[in-house]
Design an enzyme around this catalytic site. Structure first.
Site, PDB file in Angstrom:
ATOM      1  N   THR A 220       0.848  -1.198   0.000  1.00 16.48           N
ATOM      2  CA  THR A 220       0.000   0.000   0.000  1.00 16.48           C
ATOM      3  C   THR A 220       0.874   1.235   0.000  1.00 16.48           C
ATOM      4  O   THR A 220       1.960   1.231   0.578  1.00 16.48           O
ATOM      5  CB  THR A 220      -0.936   0.019   1.234  1.00 16.48           C
ATOM      6  OG1 THR A 220      -1.589   1.296   1.284  1.00 16.48           O
ATOM      7  CG2 THR A 220      -0.193  -0.192   2.544  1.00 16.48           C
TER       8      THR A 220
ATOM      9  N   ASP B 187      -7.784  -3.382   0.358  1.00 17.14           N
ATOM     10  CA  ASP B 187      -8.658  -2.493  -0.391  1.00 17.14           C
ATOM     11  C   ASP B 187      -9.846  -2.213   0.509  1.00 17.14           C
ATOM     12  O   ASP B 187     -10.449  -3.134   1.076  1.00 17.14           O
ATOM     13  CB  ASP B 187      -9.109  -3.079  -1.727  1.00 17.14           C
ATOM     14  CG  ASP B 187      -9.603  -1.958  -2.641  1.00 17.14           C
ATOM     15  OD1 ASP B 187      -8.824  -1.023  -2.899  1.00 17.14           O
ATOM     16  OD2 ASP B 187     -10.761  -1.998  -3.072  1.00 17.14           O
TER      17      ASP B 187
ATOM     18  N   TYR C 163     -12.080   9.345   5.712  1.00 16.83           N
ATOM     19  CA  TYR C 163     -13.412   9.758   6.169  1.00 16.83           C
ATOM     20  C   TYR C 163     -13.573   9.651   7.691  1.00 16.83           C
ATOM     21  O   TYR C 163     -14.692   9.810   8.201  1.00 16.83           O
ATOM     22  CB  TYR C 163     -14.482   8.904   5.463  1.00 16.83           C
ATOM     23  CG  TYR C 163     -14.418   9.011   3.951  1.00 16.83           C
ATOM     24  CD1 TYR C 163     -15.090  10.035   3.277  1.00 16.83           C
ATOM     25  CD2 TYR C 163     -13.661   8.117   3.195  1.00 16.83           C
ATOM     26  CE1 TYR C 163     -15.017  10.151   1.897  1.00 16.83           C
ATOM     27  CE2 TYR C 163     -13.577   8.222   1.813  1.00 16.83           C
ATOM     28  CZ  TYR C 163     -14.254   9.241   1.180  1.00 16.83           C
ATOM     29  OH  TYR C 163     -14.181   9.363  -0.191  1.00 16.83           O
TER      30      TYR C 163
END
Ligand code: ITT
Length: 228
Positions: free
Chosen positions: A9, A71, A154
């Protein structure tokens, strides 16, 4: 070689969260920052699982090492599951976390159904293709304004009712106990001995494990084993 897993990542927050869960595990954890810049992967699949496997396999083939990819994304019920697999690019390719939250708050203005969930799929792929998969999710609600400074993405608008806080008001350790990624990683960590045995067997079969830079475009899914 047999005890190395590379975190596939480019998201530094994910690396920190995953490293925290794997503290003390009998495996050497590397990340992409430990290597020279590598060709990026195009995340064009329709599911978290397919994208996670694509990322893990992409880097495993390049490096010739087992790679663990995550993911993940946010599914908002009032938006029919958006942003979902497009969570990273929801407000444009190079949007900041703040811009993503602003776009979400704008789309949610006036909506009474605020329920949402974070989803995470982890894929551990070997250079030859076989992979294991873990999943985690976490239910919450989208607030009408940001709260908290920690975390990423978020987190400031995702309210986790059982703790009465947004994810951005939790420490990383607290978030890992309840979050989608933390839950998936907890299963991975609990099975680490079995996973390492499985990896050793796959890598022996695949010997000699050579980095293969010619295989970037090969999308052969036939070796993809789902964890039962
Ligand atoms: P890599 O693909 O390099 O792992 P990425 O950030 O692009 O990094 P994804 O493609 O999985 O990762 O996109 C997931 C997006 O969903 C991420 O960029 C965040 O915006 C959001 N997200 C995922 N997990 C989150 C979390 O724990 N807290 C807040 N937002 C999260």
């Amino acid at each position: 070689m047999l005890n190395i897993i590379v975190l596939a990542t480019n998201n530094k927050n994910k690396v920190e969260e995953i490293r925290e869960v794997l503290k003390g595990a009998p495996v050497e954890i590397k990340c992409l920052a430990d290597y020279p810049p590598l060709p990026p992967v195009v995340e064009d699949k329709e599911t978290f699982e397919e994208n996670a496997y694509k990322k893990a396999l992409h880097y495993a083939r390049i490096l010739g090492l087992p790679c663990l990819a995550d993911d993940s994304g946010l599914e908002v019920d009032a938006l029919d599951g958006r942003p979902g697999v497009l969570s990273a690019r929801y407000a444009g390719e190079n949007a900041t976390d703040r811009e993503k939250c602003t776009k979400l708050l704008g789309e949610m203005a006036g909506k009474t159904n605020r329920t949402a969930r974070f989803q995470c799929v982890l894929s551990l792929a070997t250079p030859g293709g076989p992979a294991l998969t873990w999943e985690g999710s976490c239910e919450g609600e989208i607030l009408e304004e940001r709260r908290g400074e920690s975390g990423f993405g978020y987190d400031p608008v995702f309210y986790y009712e059982p703790l009465g806080k947004t994810f951005a008001e939790l420490t990383m350790e607290e978030k890992n106990v309840v979050s989608h990624r933390g839950r998936a990683m907890a299963q991975f960590a609990a099975e680490i001995d079995k996973v390492l045995t499985w990896l050793r067997q796959r890598l022996m079969e695949q010997k000699p494990p050579k980095p293969d830079h010619t295989q970037f475009e090969n999308d052969d899914w036939s070796g993809h084993l789902r964890k039962s």
